[in-house]
Design an enzyme around this catalytic site. Structure first.
Site, PDB file in Angstrom:
ATOM      1  N   GLY A  54     -10.533  19.245 -49.196  1.00  0.00           N
ATOM      2  CA  GLY A  54     -10.231  19.405 -47.782  1.00  0.00           C
ATOM      3  C   GLY A  54     -10.537  18.129 -47.030  1.00  0.00           C
ATOM      4  N   SER A  55      -9.785  17.842 -45.971  1.00  0.00           N
ATOM      5  CA  SER A  55     -10.082  16.685 -45.134  1.00  0.00           C
ATOM      6  C   SER A  55     -11.246  17.004 -44.193  1.00  0.00           C
ATOM      7  CB  SER A  55      -8.834  16.287 -44.337  1.00  0.00           C
ATOM      8  OG  SER A  55      -7.833  15.835 -45.222  1.00  0.00           O
ATOM      9  N   GLY A  56     -11.698  15.985 -43.477  1.00  0.00           N
ATOM     10  CA  GLY A  56     -12.827  16.170 -42.557  1.00  0.00           C
ATOM     11  C   GLY A  56     -14.121  15.589 -43.095  1.00  0.00           C
ATOM     12  N   HIS A  57     -14.065  15.013 -44.321  1.00  0.00           N
ATOM     13  CA  HIS A  57     -15.256  14.412 -44.926  1.00  0.00           C
ATOM     14  C   HIS A  57     -15.131  12.895 -45.043  1.00  0.00           C
ATOM     15  CE1 HIS A  57     -16.252  18.508 -45.844  1.00  0.00           C
ATOM     16  NE2 HIS A  57     -15.209  18.650 -46.637  1.00  0.00           N
ATOM     17  N   LYS A 105     -14.925  18.776 -56.483  1.00  0.00           N
ATOM     18  CA  LYS A 105     -16.140  19.335 -55.878  1.00  0.00           C
ATOM     19  C   LYS A 105     -16.133  20.851 -56.080  1.00  0.00           C
ATOM     20  CE  LYS A 105     -15.847  17.767 -51.542  1.00  0.00           C
ATOM     21  NZ  LYS A 105     -14.380  17.519 -51.551  1.00  0.00           N
ATOM     22  N   ASP A 110     -10.765  24.526 -54.465  1.00  0.00           N
ATOM     23  CA  ASP A 110     -10.553  23.247 -55.153  1.00  0.00           C
ATOM     24  C   ASP A 110     -10.523  23.446 -56.666  1.00  0.00           C
ATOM     25  OD1 ASP A 110     -10.649  22.084 -52.672  1.00  0.00           O
ATOM     26  OD2 ASP A 110     -12.530  21.017 -52.970  1.00  0.00           O
ATOM     27  N   HIS A 219     -19.341  22.113 -44.965  1.00  0.00           N
ATOM     28  CA  HIS A 219     -18.415  22.791 -44.048  1.00  0.00           C
ATOM     29  C   HIS A 219     -19.196  23.659 -43.078  1.00  0.00           C
ATOM     30  CE1 HIS A 219     -16.575  22.361 -48.085  1.00  0.00           C
ATOM     31  NE2 HIS A 219     -15.646  21.769 -47.384  1.00  0.00           N
TER      32      HIS A 219
END
Lengths: 331, 331
Positions: A54-57, A105, A110, A219
């Site tokens: 996921g993006s945001g990291h 991860k 995922d 998250h």
């Protein structure tokens, strides 16, 4: 919600347009499939290393694509797994006959999607191996995870596996090396504030003005406990203790004090100044370190600690040249 | 106030202990005087470049000390000028007979104290020159400034002047080069949130949930106007227009999209993706860029844009090897 965005739905696509514009010499972005590749042509006979999530990291994972580190990163929507089609496309694109290592991860989506992509790619005759990073000692099972979550160690593994691939090791050896890294690395984090996912438009959880959450997930998944804000010295001990309780790190380590996104560098260095003596007192010497924002949680304030046992081989791979937007040295 | 600190009074000292522990191969920290030096011995006959200012803007300035960039950084308390004694000590320490260039951001305290230090050092027989960075087009005169404030261009100048010193140019040439950079670089910033100075314990100003401040100073000084939050595309235009209205940048530039501290990288890339096409449409091509947190304002959310006209000499100096915690390539 105050963010530098156009609209919540297109945050990842719009951000990747910026990545494409910023680093054309290092990265090539497939905007349709939201995959970041190296700009340079593949070297014959070299194992490829890919990751994603996921993006945001950011800078994880897209910022770690480049010479000496990842061959491709598959970008999901914010805090959402990429889909198998992305991973299959990336795998096909980067394979050069020597096989592809997937660094995953440990989040249920995922793992499932990389697993499906692996099967589809293998059916196409590509040699694919996967490793699952699960370094977060905070909790066994979590909101989106069976078993431990994968967090900061991913940064270190992407550097080390990328360096091993660059020097021509074969897929089985790089997988084995990666499993050693995963077996000998641990992390633990804390949050002072929640983060706000653009599509949600409001903070992911609430924390009182005098409270912090220890063992937070990247998250915002619940951690071990919610406590009153302490001093940096107290928080440093709260981070070090669970990591050392989980694994013996006596000897040299690679250490990372990572910011969650909204915590200024002045505080991260302050935390490093508290943590390093605690490690030294336990017979742990920091051979190499990172202090900064390397695996973030959007606009969350807080930090995490990652330790990895460091032998000569790992340190040499760590020091090998790397040229990515997120890590760059020796080039 | 939620911060990873021990107490408000010792934030800078405690953070510098972390810097000292983190980068012993690159930097040496004089903790008593709060000065960061290069760890490597001086090269004979090379001009030294120093800077400094209030802390809270990290990685500026301490993070830019190292091979190819600064010789020393004098760290004041948060948002407070360092004192002349620090600058005199740093100047004496780094001078090697070829003289010392002081890079000063245009804030009244900084200018006054560097000026006093310069006189004292010259009285000791050291050849000292100063340049004053005043790139912020937002306002003429401000809370702590007569004339324009010095902001993002400082990062670019420290890189370029450091590279010029490294290749052996003399003090007069480096001063002249620095003045050219100052004459041909401009910045403009915006804030979505205020920042909180530890000693104050509360936000430096207030912004409504739907408001942002355009032309903000890096200490939260008032900007040009307060407006309703817009889209990233609208904000990009609000940043680009005042910079281009102030100076013609047609041709190649070095561009920086800088985060104020609490804005995640995903948003900074998104802004770069909006800004770069606006520049292209005006005949401006980005020869080199930086996207990330390079001159921050503690935990302020927002970003700034810096443009510098780039000729071949500047690009070559930009590309020269640098090995600092804040900028690192080619080493």
């Amino acid at each position: 919600m105050k963010k530098l965005i156009n609209d919540a739905e297109h945050v990842v696509a719009d951000s990747l347009r910026g990545v494409a514009a910023a680093h054309p010499g290092v990265q090539r972005v497939d905007l349709d499939n939201k995959i970041v590749y190296r700009a340079q042509p593949k070297q014959a006979g070299r194992v490829a290393v890919i990751s994603g999530g996921g993006s945001g990291h950011e800078p994880l994972h897209s910022g770690y694509v480049g010479e000496g580190m990842l061959d491709a990163a598959c970008c999901g929507e914010v805090f959402t797994s990429p889909v198998p089609d992305q991973m299959v496309a990336a795998t096909k694109q980067v394979d050069n006959g020597a096989g592809v290592l997937q660094i995953v991860k440990n989040y249920t989506g995922d793992v499932m999607n990389f697993d499906m992509a692996s099967e589809l790619s293998q059916a196409d005759g590509i040699d694919v191996e996967s490793v699952i990073v699960n370094d977060d000692v905070a909790v066994e099972d979590s909101l989106y995870t069976a078993g431990r979550r994968g967090v900061g160690l991913t940064v270190l593994l992407e550097k080390i596996a990328g360096a091993a691939a660059e020097e021509g090791r074969d897929l089985a050896s790089i997988k084995q090396l990666s499993e050693k890294v995963i077996a000998t690395g641990r992390s633990y984090g804390c949050a002072l504030t929640p983060c706000t996912v653009p599509a949600a438009g409001k903070p992911s959880f609430e924390l009182a003005d005098d409270e912090m959450e220890l063992g937070i997930g990247i998250h915002g998944e619940p951690g071990r406990k919610r406590v009153k804000m302490g001093t940096a010295a107290q928080i440093a001990a709260e981070l070090v203790d669970p990591v050392l309780a989980d694994l013996d790190f006596t000897g040299p380590v690679i250490a990372m004090v990572n910011g969650m996104g909204a915590t200024p560098l002045i505080e991260l260095y302050l935390m490093y100044g508290e943590i390093e003596p605690l490690l030294a007192a336990r017979g742990i010497t920091v051979a190499r370190n990172l202090v900064g924002n390397y695996i973030t949680s959007l606009d969350m304030a807080g930090c995490s600690l990652t330790l990895l046992r460091a032998d000569d081989d790992l340190v040499r791979l760590w020091d090998a040249p790397v040229n990515t937007p997120g890590l760059r040295w020796g080039i």
